[in-house]
Design a protein around this motif. Structure first.
Motif, mmCIF file in Angstrom:
data_model
loop_
_atom_site.group_PDB
_atom_site.id
_atom_site.type_symbol
_atom_site.label_atom_id
_atom_site.label_comp_id
_atom_site.label_asym_id
_atom_site.label_seq_id
_atom_site.Cartn_x
_atom_site.Cartn_y
_atom_site.Cartn_z
ATOM 1 N N PHE A 94 -8.443 10.195 -6.377
ATOM 2 C CA PHE A 94 -8.453 8.739 -6.317
ATOM 3 C C PHE A 94 -9.479 8.254 -5.293
ATOM 4 O O PHE A 94 -9.571 8.789 -4.189
ATOM 5 C CB PHE A 94 -7.072 8.190 -5.960
ATOM 6 N N GLN A 100 -1.549 2.291 -12.980
ATOM 7 C CA GLN A 100 -2.489 2.825 -11.994
ATOM 8 C C GLN A 100 -3.913 2.334 -12.216
ATOM 9 O O GLN A 100 -4.813 2.676 -11.443
ATOM 10 C CB GLN A 100 -2.488 4.368 -11.939
ATOM 11 N N ARG A 160 0.831 -1.202 0.000
ATOM 12 C CA ARG A 160 0.000 0.000 0.000
ATOM 13 C C ARG A 160 0.869 1.257 0.000
ATOM 14 O O ARG A 160 1.882 1.338 0.689
ATOM 15 C CB ARG A 160 -0.933 0.006 1.209
ATOM 16 N N GLN A 161 0.436 2.243 -0.796
ATOM 17 C CA GLN A 161 1.103 3.532 -0.841
ATOM 18 C C GLN A 161 0.060 4.630 -0.914
ATOM 19 O O GLN A 161 -1.115 4.374 -1.187
ATOM 20 C CB GLN A 161 2.036 3.624 -2.049
ATOM 21 N N CYS A 191 -3.064 11.161 -6.667
ATOM 22 C CA CYS A 191 -4.132 12.027 -7.164
ATOM 23 C C CYS A 191 -5.159 12.285 -6.077
ATOM 24 O O CYS A 191 -5.599 11.348 -5.394
ATOM 25 C CB CYS A 191 -4.808 11.386 -8.377
ATOM 26 N N GLN A 203 -3.999 3.199 -7.679
ATOM 27 C CA GLN A 203 -2.974 4.150 -7.230
ATOM 28 C C GLN A 203 -2.537 3.901 -5.793
ATOM 29 O O GLN A 203 -1.468 4.378 -5.391
ATOM 30 C CB GLN A 203 -3.491 5.586 -7.361
ATOM 31 N N HIS A 204 -3.329 3.177 -5.019
ATOM 32 C CA HIS A 204 -2.962 2.891 -3.633
ATOM 33 C C HIS A 204 -2.025 1.700 -3.515
ATOM 34 O O HIS A 204 -1.688 1.276 -2.402
ATOM 35 C CB HIS A 204 -4.213 2.651 -2.793
ATOM 36 N N CYS A 264 -8.755 5.553 -12.455
ATOM 37 C CA CYS A 264 -7.700 4.711 -11.887
ATOM 38 C C CYS A 264 -8.274 3.843 -10.776
ATOM 39 O O CYS A 264 -9.113 4.304 -9.994
ATOM 40 C CB CYS A 264 -6.561 5.559 -11.336
ATOM 41 N N GLN A 265 -7.789 2.628 -10.682
ATOM 42 C CA GLN A 265 -8.243 1.717 -9.633
ATOM 43 C C GLN A 265 -7.139 1.309 -8.657
ATOM 44 O O GLN A 265 -7.425 0.789 -7.586
ATOM 45 C CB GLN A 265 -8.808 0.428 -10.259
ATOM 46 N N PRO A 296 -1.988 7.413 -2.611
ATOM 47 C CA PRO A 296 -2.313 7.785 -3.992
ATOM 48 C C PRO A 296 -1.767 9.171 -4.321
ATOM 49 O O PRO A 296 -1.729 10.065 -3.476
ATOM 50 C CB PRO A 296 -3.845 7.774 -4.016
ATOM 51 N N GLN A 350 1.420 -3.700 -8.679
ATOM 52 C CA GLN A 350 0.262 -3.657 -9.570
ATOM 53 C C GLN A 350 0.472 -4.596 -10.746
ATOM 54 O O GLN A 350 -0.377 -5.433 -11.073
ATOM 55 C CB GLN A 350 0.063 -2.241 -10.125
#
Length: 458
Positions: A92, A445, A84-85, A89, A101-102, A98-99, A87, A108
Motif C-alpha cells: 500500500f 479499499q 486512520r488505520q 497490505c 487502506q489507511h 488501492c487508495q 494498511p 471509506q
C-alpha cells in the motif's frame, strides 16, 4: 462492454510543471477527493495530498503544480485522524490498486457516499428523495477477477502486479489482500515460473475465480517448449485452468498445448425471492463480469426490489451484458428485452436464457449511442421499466431520449459517479424524479464507488 467516448469538444491540454524546490507545506486536510486523496489549501490554491485524511494536519512535499491546483505527498503527520488505520497490505502506498487502506472501512464508504451526494447537489442540483442503506459485504478477499501486468527488468527480475500509483511501472506483488484467496495464491508460483523461464512473451495475465481458478495469459509470441511444459505441470499441481491468448482477438483462446477453445466459466444468482430459483450464468473468461460476487448478488436483488415488476410488465435491460439483470428479472416480468452493443455478449446472453429455460426474454445487438428510442420501441415494444447499467462513459445519448416515455420507471446502476450525475440532470430535466438513491461498496479499499438510482416520472 464498449461504447464510443462522448464528444467533449476541443480541450486545452493541462498545463503542469514540476514543483519547484522549496520547503514542504504544512496543511490542514479538510475533505477527501473523489480519487481518495486529502484536500487542503495553500495560498488560496487547492492541494491534493496523497496519503492524507480529513481532519489531519500534515507536512507535505509538492510534486506537481497545475494552473488551479497542486499535487503533493505526505511526509509527516502532525495530527492523526481517528479514521486512520494500519494498511493490511505491504504494498500500500506504492501499488495503485488501492487508495484507502489507511482509512477505516466504514469511514471509506461514508466519505465516498458523501462525495457523490455533494456532486449531485453541486453539479446536477438534485437531492434524492430517499436514501437506501448501502450494500456492503466483506472488505478483504472479495475480488474474483483481476488483470495483472508483467514486466522484466534488465537483470531478468519479474514484476507481476498492478501499476504504481501515477506511474506505468508495475509493483511486484507478494500479496494482494483484496483478491480472493485462490487468486492470491497464484502470485508466487506464477511469478516464479515467469522468472525461471524468462518468459518475455507474456504481457498480462487475467485471473478469474469461479468454480476453478482460471488464468488467461496474454502472449505476443509463442511460448518456448520448456516454458510451456513447465506451465502445464504447474497448472496440474496447483489446480489451475490455463488458457493462452496468442493474438489481438481477446475471445480467441487456446490451451497451453495450442488447441483452440471457446470455454465458459459460470457463476450463480438467486433470482426473485418469490421464485427461489438459482440461475447459472455462463461467460467467456474475457467477458465483462462484476468482480465482487457477494455485492453483485445483493445488487441484482435490490434492482428487482426497486423495479417492483409485475407479471404483466415489459422490461428493457440496456447494456445487458451476459444477462446479469435480464435473466433474474424474467422471473418477475411478462417480457424482458436485453440490449447490448457487443455481439459476443448478446450470443452469451442467449445461451444463458436457453440454459436456464427462460422463454420470455429476447436479446438484441444494438449500439445504444447510435440507437433511437423510437427504433427500440418498434423492435422491442414500449417498456414499463428500464434498467440502465452503462460502462464508465455513462448513457447520455439514451438518457436524452427517455423523456419520450410517458410512464417508464428507471433503475440506473452506475460505476462512475461523475457520468451518473450528468445523466441524472438530463433525466430530471425531462420530468423524472430521483426517488431513491443508494451506494454499493463493490471495491472496498479503493476510491471507486458504484451507485443505484430509481427515477420515476412525475
Amino acid at each position: 462492454m464498449s461504447r464510443r467516448a462522448p464528444h467533449r469538444g476541443r480541450q486545452r491540454p493541462k498545463t503542469k510543471r514540476q514543483a519547484p524546490a522549496g520547503p514542504p507545506l504544512e496543511l490542514d486536510i479538510i475533505r477527501l477527493s473523489h480519487d481518495g486523496r486529502g484536500i487542503g489549501t495553500h495560498q488560496g490554491k487547492t492541494v491534493f495530498v496523497s496519503g492524507a485524511l480529513p481532519g489531519e494536519r500534515v507536512i507535505a512535499k509538492l510534486q506537481q503544480e497545475f494552473g488551479r491546483y497542486s499535487e503533493a505527498q505526505v511526509l509527516e503527520l502532525l495530527s492523526r485522524s481517528e479514521q486512520r488505520q494500519a494498511p493490511v497490505c505491504v504494498h500500500f502506498g506504492q501499488c495503485g490498486g488501492c487508495q484507502l487502506q489507511h482509512m477505516d472501512a466504514a469511514e471509506q464508504l461514508a466519505a465516498k457516499q458523501q462525495g457523490v451526494l455533494d456532486q449531485l447537489r453541486r453539479f446536477a442540483n438534485v437531492v434524492p428523495e430517499q436514501m437506501a442503506v448501502p450494500l456492503t459485504a466483506q472488505v478483504l478477499g472479495y475480488r474474483a477477477r483481476a488483470r495483472l501486468g508483467v514486466q522484466f527488468n534488465k537483470a531478468g527480475k519479474v514484476a507481476l502486479g498492478f501499476r504504481r500509483a501515477g506511474d506505468k511501472q508495475l509493483v511486484a506483488l507478494s500479496q494482494c489482500p483484496v483478491l480472493q484467496p485462490s487468486l492470491q495464491s497464484v502470485l508466487a508460483p506464477l511469478a516464479a515460473w515467469l522468472e525461471r523461464f524468462n518468459v518475455l512473451a507474456v504481457t498480462h495475465v487475467e485471473l478469474v475465480a469461479t468454480e476453478l481458478c482460471t488464468l488467461v495469459i496474454r502472449l505476443i509470441r509463442p511460448l518456448a517448449h520448456d516454458a510451456s511444459e513447465a506451465l502445464m505441470t504447474l497448472a496440474d499441481e496447483c489446480g489451475w485452468q490455463v488458457f493462452l491468448q496468442p493474438g489481438s482477438d481477446k475471445k480467441a483462446l487456446t490451451t497451453v498445448g495450442g488447441e483452440s477453445v471457446d470455454p465458459r466459466l459460470h457463476y450463480t444468482l438467486t433470482a426473485a425471492s418469490s421464485a427461489k430459483k438459482t440461475l447459472t450464468i455462463g461467460f467467456h473468461p474475457t467477458d465483462f463480469t462484476q468482480v465482487n460476487p457477494a455485492i453483485n448478488q445483493k445488487m441484482v436483488t435490490q434492482v428487482l426490489e426497486w423495479l417492483g415488476l409485475s407479471v404483466g410488465e415489459r422490461l428493457w435491460d440496456l447494456f445487458c451484458g451476459v444477462g446479469n439483470f435480464s435473466l433474474p428479472a424474467a422471473q418477475c416480468a411478462a417480457q424482458v428485452i436485453g440490449v447490448e452493443a457487443v455481439e459476443a455478449m448478446v450470443a452469451r446472453a442467449r445461451e444463458n436464457a436457453a440454459a436456464n429455460h427462460i422463454a420470455n426474454i429476447e436479446f438484441l445487438a444494438a449500439d445504444l449511442s447510435q440507437s433511437s428510442i423510437d427504433r427500440l420501441i418498434q423492435k422491442a415494444g414500449r417498456p414499463d421499466a428500464i434498467v440502465l447499467d452503462p460502462p464508465r462513459d455513462g448513457a447520455r445519448d439514451i438518457c436524452e431520449q427517455l423523456g419520450k416515455l410517458k410512464r417508464a420507471r428507471i433503475v440506473y446502476v452506475s460505476c462512475n459517479p461523475a457520468t451518473f450525475v450528468r445523466d441524472a440532470r438530463i433525466l430530471v430535466d425531462q420530468g423524472y424524479r430521483l426517488q431513491r438513491f443508494g451506494v454499493m461498496e463493490m471495491f472496498p479499499q479503493t476510491s471507486h464507488l458504484e451507485t443505484m438510482a430509481l427515477l420515476i416520472k412525475g
